[in-house]
Design a protein around this motif. Sequence first.
Motif, short mmCIF file in Angstrom:
data_model
loop_
_atom_site.label_atom_id
_atom_site.label_comp_id
_atom_site.label_asym_id
_atom_site.label_seq_id
_atom_site.Cartn_x
_atom_site.Cartn_y
_atom_site.Cartn_z
N ARG A 5 3.82 1.72 -1.37
CA ARG A 5 4.33 1.99 -2.72
C ARG A 5 3.24 2.56 -3.61
NH1 ARG A 5 5.83 0.18 -7.84
NH2 ARG A 5 8.09 0.35 -8.22
N GLN A 6 2.05 1.97 -3.54
CA GLN A 6 0.96 2.42 -4.39
C GLN A 6 0.53 3.84 -4.05
OE1 GLN A 6 -0.36 0.79 -7.16
NE2 GLN A 6 -1.11 2.90 -7.40
N LYS A 37 0.84 -1.21 0.00
CA LYS A 37 0.00 0.00 0.00
C LYS A 37 0.86 1.25 0.00
CE LYS A 37 -3.86 0.08 2.30
NZ LYS A 37 -4.89 0.15 3.38
N ASP A 57 0.63 7.10 -6.31
CA ASP A 57 -0.62 7.83 -6.53
C ASP A 57 -0.45 9.32 -6.32
OD1 ASP A 57 -1.99 5.54 -7.20
OD2 ASP A 57 -2.94 5.29 -5.25
#
Length: 314
Positions: free
Chosen positions: A98-99, A96, A103
């Motif tokens: 990294r995402q 999460k 984002d």
Amino acid sequence: MRYSPLSRFKGTLLGALLGESLAAGGEIQFQSYLNLGRMAVLGTQSLIALGRLDLDDWIGRQQQESLHLAATDDISIEIIIATLPVALFFHENPIKLRQKLLDVLKIWEDDPVVRDGTLAIGYAIAQALTEKLDSLTLIPQIISFIGETPTSIPKNLLIVQSLLEQGAGLSRAEAEFAREEKLSKIIPMAFYCFLSTLEDFRLAVLRATHNGNSQVQDATPLSSQATGVITGALSGAYNGIGGIPVNWQVLHLQKNSPAWGLTSFSQMLKLIDAFVAVWSGVYDITLNLRELTEEGCEVDLLCVYAAARVIRSR
């Protein structure tokens, strides 16, 4: 746990602020050249208000503040600093993390060097907060976290690892990256200063803001402050607020000068307290009292206790 999450959150953000305000020669300057952390404050306020990452809200807050940056290097560094609250808020889950970092970078123009620098710093902060940071394995783990990339960041981080293994001094490290573009030099130098003085926040930041090497021809306020702010964030996350010299904190409290767009240093401390409260899932009953009394009955305020990690917002 060696240090509390509150100590490490404060260490990260105040470490970055103090790393930016430390002038060459080791003196605190209260008027920064660049005010690098204004976007980080806006992002922190958004996470506090919504309890989640909302890119539209981040964009709206920046537009409302009419943030204008003068130069490309300024933008690159400020973007990386702006992602610090995201790294803190999602530090527990690497996938999460990294995402969410990728984002939030969508708000700005895609730059591979900024992306890799953001991932490297975010991963290191997450490792510090979860008390998994090992100086011997951190850089290989960061390179794996970054993944395939055309930038020189992984190569330069491997050079940092080699310098650390050899016990190389600051001048050698500076000379090693002297020909790199500013951002590709600032990031490895920050990691060098942090990892070479892992347990000493003061020495790490002093080395990061050192401009005395005559071989470094572009030792500008930007490169010095940028290296200082990243080193301060990394070392602050690892050592907590207790690792930051008390006299540096006292100077800011006594002066109580504006910090990163806030009206005072005290307001910065309150912002971090609120940020940790939202991250930890604390429910502020005074903000939602109307929901409990909408039927017109009096409700006594109760104190609720739970074991760690039982009551959480996520």
